[in-house]
Design an enzyme around this catalytic site. Structure first.
Site, short mmCIF file in Angstrom:
data_model
loop_
_atom_site.label_atom_id
_atom_site.label_comp_id
_atom_site.label_asym_id
_atom_site.label_seq_id
_atom_site.Cartn_x
_atom_site.Cartn_y
_atom_site.Cartn_z
N ARG A 142 1.34 -10.41 7.15
CA ARG A 142 2.72 -10.21 7.62
C ARG A 142 2.81 -9.40 8.91
NH1 ARG A 142 6.49 -8.73 2.62
NH2 ARG A 142 8.13 -9.22 4.12
N PRO B 293 0.82 -1.17 0.00
CA PRO B 293 0.00 0.00 0.00
C PRO B 293 0.86 1.23 0.00
CG PRO B 293 -0.79 -1.55 1.64
CD PRO B 293 0.45 -2.06 1.06
N GLU B 294 0.85 1.85 -1.13
CA GLU B 294 1.46 3.16 -1.25
C GLU B 294 0.31 4.15 -1.32
OE1 GLU B 294 4.57 3.36 -4.24
OE2 GLU B 294 4.69 1.20 -4.32
N HIS C 235 -5.77 -14.07 10.01
CA HIS C 235 -5.12 -12.75 9.96
C HIS C 235 -6.09 -11.57 10.03
CE1 HIS C 235 -1.66 -15.15 9.04
NE2 HIS C 235 -2.08 -15.45 7.85
#
Length: 271
Positions: free
Chosen positions: A110, A2-3, A92
DNA sequence: AGACGTACCTGACCGC
DNA sequence: TGCGGTCAGGTACGTC
């Protein structure tokens, strides 16, 4: 992930669903992501009315009545919205909240993402030291910021203190678009080159936002659909393939820079 | 100041 | 099928 374009897409997805509503319930399936969640995290958020959902750099800032709820998606984070009856807890799904009959799940395999709650968003250090938004910075300021460092352009542009929101994909794309080498020392850039670079950064970001961001692995929009900008990559992830500049016969190279892959055309992007 | 390595994590993919 | 190595949209350390 995610930018800037992906985070912007997430904020635009959340905004109409959350603003003006009250967080009914928030469930923590674990008490830390990249960092520990603050002790009163749950109590601070549940029962609060949402005033706004905004992006700053790669951060999501949810302004509540009494606090600012700050989220970062890290490398693999996403936020998905479900109807309550449709929601099934997935692996998650670390933080889950409810508004009316909707469920929102922050999922991050992650766990490089981050979440916190503060009194004032501008006192939160990463936001405090963050550079200007690419869409707001002036040409002069952008140029001054670049020539303030001897680091390579790629490294300088990834530094959120120089300019906010850029990550590996869009830096590679914007530098290719500008015929600038990722290895060129930032302090050697010419004013007109910096001007073009800023124009290209804004163009690539705007197009990516329009496409709903880039979905490579984990990233998805709030409605669970994918972004499509990955179809328009000119250099990123294209090692060994033809440079897309029609006059160029070279192939795209990949080199390691600061532990990250830099994709570039060795012919079009000479120092 | 800044280069560089390391750490935080899971999962996908590739070659053997 | 399994195992080890490598790689991935990010950030924050420490050390030289």
């Amino acid at each position: 992930m995610p930018e800037l374009p992906e985070v912007e897409t997430v904020c635009r997805g959340l905004e109409p669903l959350m603003v003006g509503k009250t967080i009914k319930n928030i469930i923590l399936n674990r008490n830390r992501l990249r960092n520990d969640l603050p002790p009163m995290f749950k109590e601070c958020i549940s029962g609060q009315k949402v005033y706004s959902v905004k992006r700053r750099g790669k951060y999501i800032v949810v302004q509540l009545a009494d606090y600012a709820w700050i989220m970062h998606l890290g490398m693999s984070g996403k936020i998905s919205n479900f109807e309550k009856s449709q929601y099934i807890n997935e692996k998650h799904d670390h933080v889950v909240w409810e508004i009316d009959e909707m469920v929102f799940a922050f999922n991050d395999p992650r766990r490089f993402g981050d979440m916190t709650v503060v009194n004032n968003y501008y006192d939160y250090k990463p936001l405090k030291i963050m550079g200007p938004e690419p869409f707001e910075v002036t040409e002069e300021d952008f140029f001054e910021r670049l020539i303030s460092t001897k680091r390579p352009l790629k490294t300088a542009l990834l530094d959120q203190v120089i300019v906010a929101g850029l990550g590996n994909i869009y830096v590679c794309e914007a530098l290719w678009q500008s015929n600038l080498s990722p290895f060129k020392a930032a302090n050697t850039i010419l004013e007109k080159q910096a001007k073009m670079l800023l124009i290209n950064i804004k163009e690539v970001l705007a197009k990516a936002i329009e496409a709903g961001g880039s979905s490579l692995r984990d990233y998805k929009k709030v409605d669970n659909s994918k972004g499509s900008f990955q179809k328009y990559f000119q250099v990123y992830n294209r090692e060994g393939q033809k440079c897309l500049n029609k006059k160029c016969s070279s192939n795209v190279s990949r080199e390691n820079q600061g532990g990250r892959s830099t994709y570039f055309c060795p012919t079009c992007q000479k120092i």
